[in-house]
Design a protein around this motif. Structure first.
Motif, PDB file in Angstrom:
ATOM      1  N   LYS A 287      -1.342   7.032 -14.430  1.00 54.40           N
ATOM      2  CA  LYS A 287      -2.096   5.784 -14.266  1.00 54.40           C
ATOM      3  C   LYS A 287      -1.342   4.810 -13.071  1.00 54.40           C
ATOM      4  O   LYS A 287      -1.035   3.642 -12.947  1.00 54.40           O
ATOM      5  CB  LYS A 287      -1.716   4.934 -15.783  1.00 54.40           C
ATOM      6  N   HIS A 288      -1.283   5.291 -11.914  1.00 55.11           N
ATOM      7  CA  HIS A 288      -0.884   5.018 -10.704  1.00 55.11           C
ATOM      8  C   HIS A 288      -2.247   5.109  -9.737  1.00 55.11           C
ATOM      9  O   HIS A 288      -2.970   5.749  -9.632  1.00 55.11           O
ATOM     10  CB  HIS A 288       0.293   5.788 -10.092  1.00 55.11           C
ATOM     11  N   SER A 289      -2.066   3.840  -8.956  1.00 55.88           N
ATOM     12  CA  SER A 289      -3.103   3.472  -7.871  1.00 55.88           C
ATOM     13  C   SER A 289      -2.493   3.859  -6.722  1.00 55.88           C
ATOM     14  O   SER A 289      -1.951   2.767  -6.129  1.00 55.88           O
ATOM     15  CB  SER A 289      -3.926   2.319  -7.995  1.00 55.88           C
ATOM     16  N   VAL A 290      -2.930   4.639  -5.882  1.00 59.49           N
ATOM     17  CA  VAL A 290      -2.487   4.928  -4.552  1.00 59.49           C
ATOM     18  C   VAL A 290      -3.811   5.447  -3.703  1.00 59.49           C
ATOM     19  O   VAL A 290      -4.853   5.937  -4.168  1.00 59.49           O
ATOM     20  CB  VAL A 290      -1.432   6.135  -4.366  1.00 59.49           C
ATOM     21  N   LYS A 291      -3.528   5.206  -2.242  1.00 65.49           N
ATOM     22  CA  LYS A 291      -4.765   5.830  -1.445  1.00 65.49           C
ATOM     23  C   LYS A 291      -4.461   7.024  -1.103  1.00 65.49           C
ATOM     24  O   LYS A 291      -3.597   7.471  -0.620  1.00 65.49           O
ATOM     25  CB  LYS A 291      -4.649   4.790  -0.248  1.00 65.49           C
ATOM     26  N   VAL A 292      -5.339   7.932  -1.608  1.00 60.41           N
ATOM     27  CA  VAL A 292      -5.124   9.404  -1.168  1.00 60.41           C
ATOM     28  C   VAL A 292      -6.003   9.714   0.121  1.00 60.41           C
ATOM     29  O   VAL A 292      -7.244   9.546   0.251  1.00 60.41           O
ATOM     30  CB  VAL A 292      -5.722  10.448  -2.273  1.00 60.41           C
ATOM     31  N   LEU A 293      -5.317  10.509   1.045  1.00 60.71           N
ATOM     32  CA  LEU A 293      -6.021  10.930   2.337  1.00 60.71           C
ATOM     33  C   LEU A 293      -5.889  12.466   2.536  1.00 60.71           C
ATOM     34  O   LEU A 293      -4.626  13.016   2.425  1.00 60.71           O
ATOM     35  CB  LEU A 293      -5.269  10.470   3.506  1.00 60.71           C
ATOM     36  N   HIS A 294      -7.133  13.307   2.633  1.00 60.65           N
ATOM     37  CA  HIS A 294      -7.196  14.467   2.798  1.00 60.65           C
ATOM     38  C   HIS A 294      -7.365  14.880   4.540  1.00 60.65           C
ATOM     39  O   HIS A 294      -8.302  14.552   5.007  1.00 60.65           O
ATOM     40  CB  HIS A 294      -8.379  15.328   2.343  1.00 60.65           C
ATOM     41  N   ALA A 295      -6.062  15.046   4.943  1.00 58.51           N
ATOM     42  CA  ALA A 295      -6.117  15.003   6.753  1.00 58.51           C
ATOM     43  C   ALA A 295      -5.103  15.830   7.020  1.00 58.51           C
ATOM     44  O   ALA A 295      -3.773  15.944   6.236  1.00 58.51           O
ATOM     45  CB  ALA A 295      -6.010  13.699   7.184  1.00 58.51           C
ATOM     46  N   ASP A 296      -5.064  16.115   8.423  1.00 59.11           N
ATOM     47  CA  ASP A 296      -3.819  16.746   9.028  1.00 59.11           C
ATOM     48  C   ASP A 296      -3.013  15.806   9.533  1.00 59.11           C
ATOM     49  O   ASP A 296      -3.368  14.752  10.413  1.00 59.11           O
ATOM     50  CB  ASP A 296      -4.368  17.552  10.343  1.00 59.11           C
ATOM     51  N   ALA A 297      -1.740  15.720   9.209  1.00 58.07           N
ATOM     52  CA  ALA A 297      -0.963  14.714   9.564  1.00 58.07           C
ATOM     53  C   ALA A 297      -0.662  14.679  11.156  1.00 58.07           C
ATOM     54  O   ALA A 297      -0.447  13.455  11.784  1.00 58.07           O
ATOM     55  CB  ALA A 297       0.633  14.929   8.804  1.00 58.07           C
ATOM     56  N   LEU A 298      -0.765  15.539  11.726  1.00 58.07           N
ATOM     57  CA  LEU A 298      -0.501  15.825  13.244  1.00 58.07           C
ATOM     58  C   LEU A 298      -1.858  15.152  14.000  1.00 58.07           C
ATOM     59  O   LEU A 298      -1.725  14.732  15.124  1.00 58.07           O
ATOM     60  CB  LEU A 298      -0.429  17.029  13.728  1.00 58.07           C
ATOM     61  N   ASP A 299      -2.992  15.141  13.224  1.00 59.18           N
ATOM     62  CA  ASP A 299      -3.899  14.460  13.949  1.00 59.18           C
ATOM     63  C   ASP A 299      -4.290  13.219  13.391  1.00 59.18           C
ATOM     64  O   ASP A 299      -5.114  12.712  12.671  1.00 59.18           O
ATOM     65  CB  ASP A 299      -5.334  15.465  13.329  1.00 59.18           C
ATOM     66  N   THR A 300      -3.418  12.260  14.005  1.00 56.66           N
ATOM     67  CA  THR A 300      -3.458  10.848  13.418  1.00 56.66           C
ATOM     68  C   THR A 300      -4.887  10.113  13.941  1.00 56.66           C
ATOM     69  O   THR A 300      -4.996   9.117  13.191  1.00 56.66           O
ATOM     70  CB  THR A 300      -2.328  10.115  14.377  1.00 56.66           C
TER      71      THR A 300
ATOM     72  N   GLU B  51       0.985  -0.938   0.057  1.00 61.57           N
ATOM     73  CA  GLU B  51       0.109   0.131  -0.137  1.00 61.57           C
ATOM     74  C   GLU B  51       0.800   1.227  -0.074  1.00 61.57           C
ATOM     75  O   GLU B  51       1.872   1.386   0.731  1.00 61.57           O
ATOM     76  CB  GLU B  51      -0.861   0.053   1.281  1.00 61.57           C
ATOM     77  N   CYS B  52       0.450   2.225  -0.600  1.00 59.28           N
ATOM     78  CA  CYS B  52       0.927   3.607  -0.592  1.00 59.28           C
ATOM     79  C   CYS B  52      -0.122   4.494  -0.250  1.00 59.28           C
ATOM     80  O   CYS B  52      -0.958   4.720  -1.176  1.00 59.28           O
ATOM     81  CB  CYS B  52       1.608   3.898  -2.100  1.00 59.28           C
ATOM     82  N   ILE B  53       0.355   5.302   0.708  1.00 56.74           N
ATOM     83  CA  ILE B  53      -0.710   6.365   1.159  1.00 56.74           C
ATOM     84  C   ILE B  53      -0.171   7.631   0.749  1.00 56.74           C
ATOM     85  O   ILE B  53       0.986   8.021   1.047  1.00 56.74           O
ATOM     86  CB  ILE B  53      -1.042   6.157   2.491  1.00 56.74           C
ATOM     87  N   ALA B  54      -0.944   8.279   0.130  1.00 57.32           N
ATOM     88  CA  ALA B  54      -0.514   9.798  -0.097  1.00 57.32           C
ATOM     89  C   ALA B  54      -1.297  10.669   0.691  1.00 57.32           C
ATOM     90  O   ALA B  54      -2.533  11.130   0.721  1.00 57.32           O
ATOM     91  CB  ALA B  54      -0.741  10.163  -1.492  1.00 57.32           C
ATOM     92  N   LEU B  55      -0.774  11.526   1.648  1.00 57.07           N
ATOM     93  CA  LEU B  55      -1.396  12.310   2.840  1.00 57.07           C
ATOM     94  C   LEU B  55      -0.960  13.742   2.744  1.00 57.07           C
ATOM     95  O   LEU B  55       0.104  14.333   2.357  1.00 57.07           O
ATOM     96  CB  LEU B  55      -0.937  11.639   4.205  1.00 57.07           C
ATOM     97  N   ASP B  56      -2.300  14.714   2.529  1.00 60.20           N
ATOM     98  CA  ASP B  56      -1.862  16.068   2.712  1.00 60.20           C
ATOM     99  C   ASP B  56      -3.016  16.866   3.031  1.00 60.20           C
ATOM    100  O   ASP B  56      -4.456  16.038   3.185  1.00 60.20           O
ATOM    101  CB  ASP B  56      -1.545  16.551   1.256  1.00 60.20           C
ATOM    102  N   ASN B  57      -2.896  17.778   3.690  1.00 61.14           N
ATOM    103  CA  ASN B  57      -4.067  18.580   4.183  1.00 61.14           C
ATOM    104  C   ASN B  57      -4.654  19.967   3.380  1.00 61.14           C
ATOM    105  O   ASN B  57      -5.575  20.676   3.565  1.00 61.14           O
ATOM    106  CB  ASN B  57      -3.954  19.305   5.513  1.00 61.14           C
ATOM    107  N   GLU B  58      -3.984  20.070   2.073  1.00 62.25           N
ATOM    108  CA  GLU B  58      -4.295  20.953   1.421  1.00 62.25           C
ATOM    109  C   GLU B  58      -5.297  20.620  -0.110  1.00 62.25           C
ATOM    110  O   GLU B  58      -4.824  19.825  -0.871  1.00 62.25           O
ATOM    111  CB  GLU B  58      -3.157  21.821   0.554  1.00 62.25           C
ATOM    112  N   THR B  59      -6.672  21.038   0.112  1.00 65.77           N
ATOM    113  CA  THR B  59      -7.279  20.432  -1.036  1.00 65.77           C
ATOM    114  C   THR B  59      -7.208  20.899  -2.234  1.00 65.77           C
ATOM    115  O   THR B  59      -7.111  19.712  -3.189  1.00 65.77           O
ATOM    116  CB  THR B  59      -8.835  21.211  -0.747  1.00 65.77           C
ATOM    117  N   ALA B  60      -6.691  21.767  -2.647  1.00 71.15           N
ATOM    118  CA  ALA B  60      -6.349  22.184  -4.026  1.00 71.15           C
ATOM    119  C   ALA B  60      -4.955  21.466  -4.462  1.00 71.15           C
ATOM    120  O   ALA B  60      -5.235  20.740  -5.684  1.00 71.15           O
ATOM    121  CB  ALA B  60      -6.177  23.781  -4.205  1.00 71.15           C
TER     122      ALA B  60
END
Length: 440
Positions: A300-313, A278-287
């Motif tokens: 053509k890559h498949s990754v799990k994208v999370l919109h979140a604050d890294a500090l709020d685990t 699994e590869c998780i791409a995490l960031d808190n900036e919507t744009a």
């Protein structure tokens, strides 16, 4: 402070002055405002707007010095934007091949479109005096002005680097950065792609240190390059191309790319090791996350994208530990000023202490999410030691389960990591340090 809407009519000088005003007065980044203005113009004219606006950013101290001499008193209120139009006019005359006649007449004619028709005479008088008195040849001898950088950045560089290094950093920072591409090995190979570039007479060089890298020899319209829509390549500076290889993920591992947007490093990870667990791409900036998702689709890559604050685990982490973590930490971006000249005026000295505290908090928060024996790669596009070597030295001293995994042979716990300076191997300024979590 008046924010000023875009000029009603899309003209080159008025739109460029608007961009300059948005950066210097409103505090917007060029990423936020340039595209807004450029969308109203052809590709050729949009390139002109970018070249002029960023040129003003590079020469701002000298331009402001001239303007203070030429303008009896500062303009205020809705007239303030005309000061930025004047900066553009002075820049054209002093630093470009635009003819003096066009620089003056077209700049004067932009006043009505900026809501100030009554200031045409003032703008005309100032630019003609600048031309008549050959003020473009009267450059300041002040080294701070000549550097094109804020005083606090120059003083910081002088504190940490030798005189020769400071001179080289300033020189490279004021150059226009080359365009680096990274070939997507999952869609094509470098021989196939470079042949298409040759067929279109696009000049390039290859890199000895980056097997998938191509350095373009001139500015081009990126979407018009062969294979863009088919995901043949990404735009990524050579320094950033080290991240995936330094992280060195292996098949079936679980990887976190923290602060991942717009996805250049994420996509490189997937190209090197497509069979991750699994590869998780995490960031808190919507744009920026939207851009990451767009890039993943194109490549053509498949990754799990999370919109979140890294500090709020608690809001995003599922409790499963990671084998590898890439922390591309928020930083001063002092290593990429040549690529984003507006950074020099948007970033303030007071920002550094806050950024250092945030980086430390992110390291401390993400470290427990790493498996024993796992690896964390810390990266910034900064050249300031307090964000880099001092940050990691402090982390190593305060975490008994953290061990330095050297990238270079001469690293020590007191001097960890690799600092790349602007221009080194044609790369941006960047810092990397690799840490391993003790298995015991």
């Amino acid at each position: 402070m008046i924010k000023h809407a875009l000029p009603k009519q899309p003209t080159l000088r008025s739109d460029t002055a608007w961009v300059i005003y948005q950066i210097l007065e409103v505090g917007k980044s060029s990423r936020e405002c340039l595209n807004t203005a450029q969308r109203r113009h052809s590709s050729k004219d949009s390139a002109w707007i970018q070249e002029m606006a960023m040129g003003v950013m590079r020469q701002l101290p000298q331009l402001q010095l001239w303007l203070r001499e030429l303008l009896e008193q500062p303009l205020k209120g809705k007239k303030k934007i005309i000061e930025h139009l004047l900066l553009l006019g002075l820049y054209q005359i002093a630093f470009t091949r635009v003819s003096d006649h066009a620089a003056i007449s077209e700049t004067v004619n932009a006043c009505p479109n900026l809501g100030n028709p009554g200031l045409k005479g003032l703008v005309n008088a100032i630019l003609r005096r600048f031309q008549r008195e050959h003020m473009a040849q009267q450059l300041s001898s002040d080294p701070i002005v000549a550097s094109g950088l804020p005083k606090w950045i120059v003083k910081s560089l002088q504190q940490y680097y030798s005189q020769r290094e400071v001179a080289q950093i300033i020189k490279q920072t004021n150059r226009i950065a080359p365009i680096w591409l990274r070939v997507n090995q999952r869609q094509t190979d470098i021989d196939h792609f470079t042949q298409h570039l040759r067929d279109q007479n696009i000049q390039f060089t290859l890199s000895n240190d980056h097997p998938e890298a191509i350095i373009l020899q001139s500015r081009v319209d990126i979407p018009s390059l062969p294979g863009y829509a088919d995901g043949w390549f990404s735009v990524q500076d050579g320094a950033a191309q080290h991240a995936a290889r330094y992280l060195a993920p292996r098949p079936n591992e679980r990887v976190l790319d923290c602060c991942a947007a717009p996805g250049g490093k994420t996509s490189h990870i997937m190209e090197l090791v497509p069979d991750l667990a699994e590869c998780i791409a995490l960031d808190n900036e919507t744009a920026r996350l939207a851009r990451l998702e767009e890039n993943m689709r194109r490549l053509k890559h498949s990754v799990k994208v999370l919109h979140a604050d890294a500090l709020d685990t608690e809001s995003w982490w599922d409790g499963n530990l990671f084998d590898r973590i890439l922390l591309d930490a928020p930083c001063s971006a002092t290593g990429v000023i040549r690529r984003h000249p507006d950074i020099r005026w948007l970033r303030k000295a007071s920002d550094i202490e806050k950024l250092v505290a945030l980086q430390q908090k992110m390291l401390n928060t993400l470290w427990p999410l790493l498996k024993k024996g796992g690896s964390l790669l810390y990266a910034t596009c900064s050249i300031l030691p307090q964000e880099n070597v001092r940050q990691i030295a402090g982390f190593l001293a305060s975490h008994s389960d953290a061990k330095l995994d050297p990238i270079l042979n001469n690293e020590t716990n007191d001097l960890p990591g690799r600092q790349i300076l602007p221009g080194e191997g044609q790369m941006d300024g960047f810092y990397y340090a690799r840490l391993i979590k003790s298995a015991s």
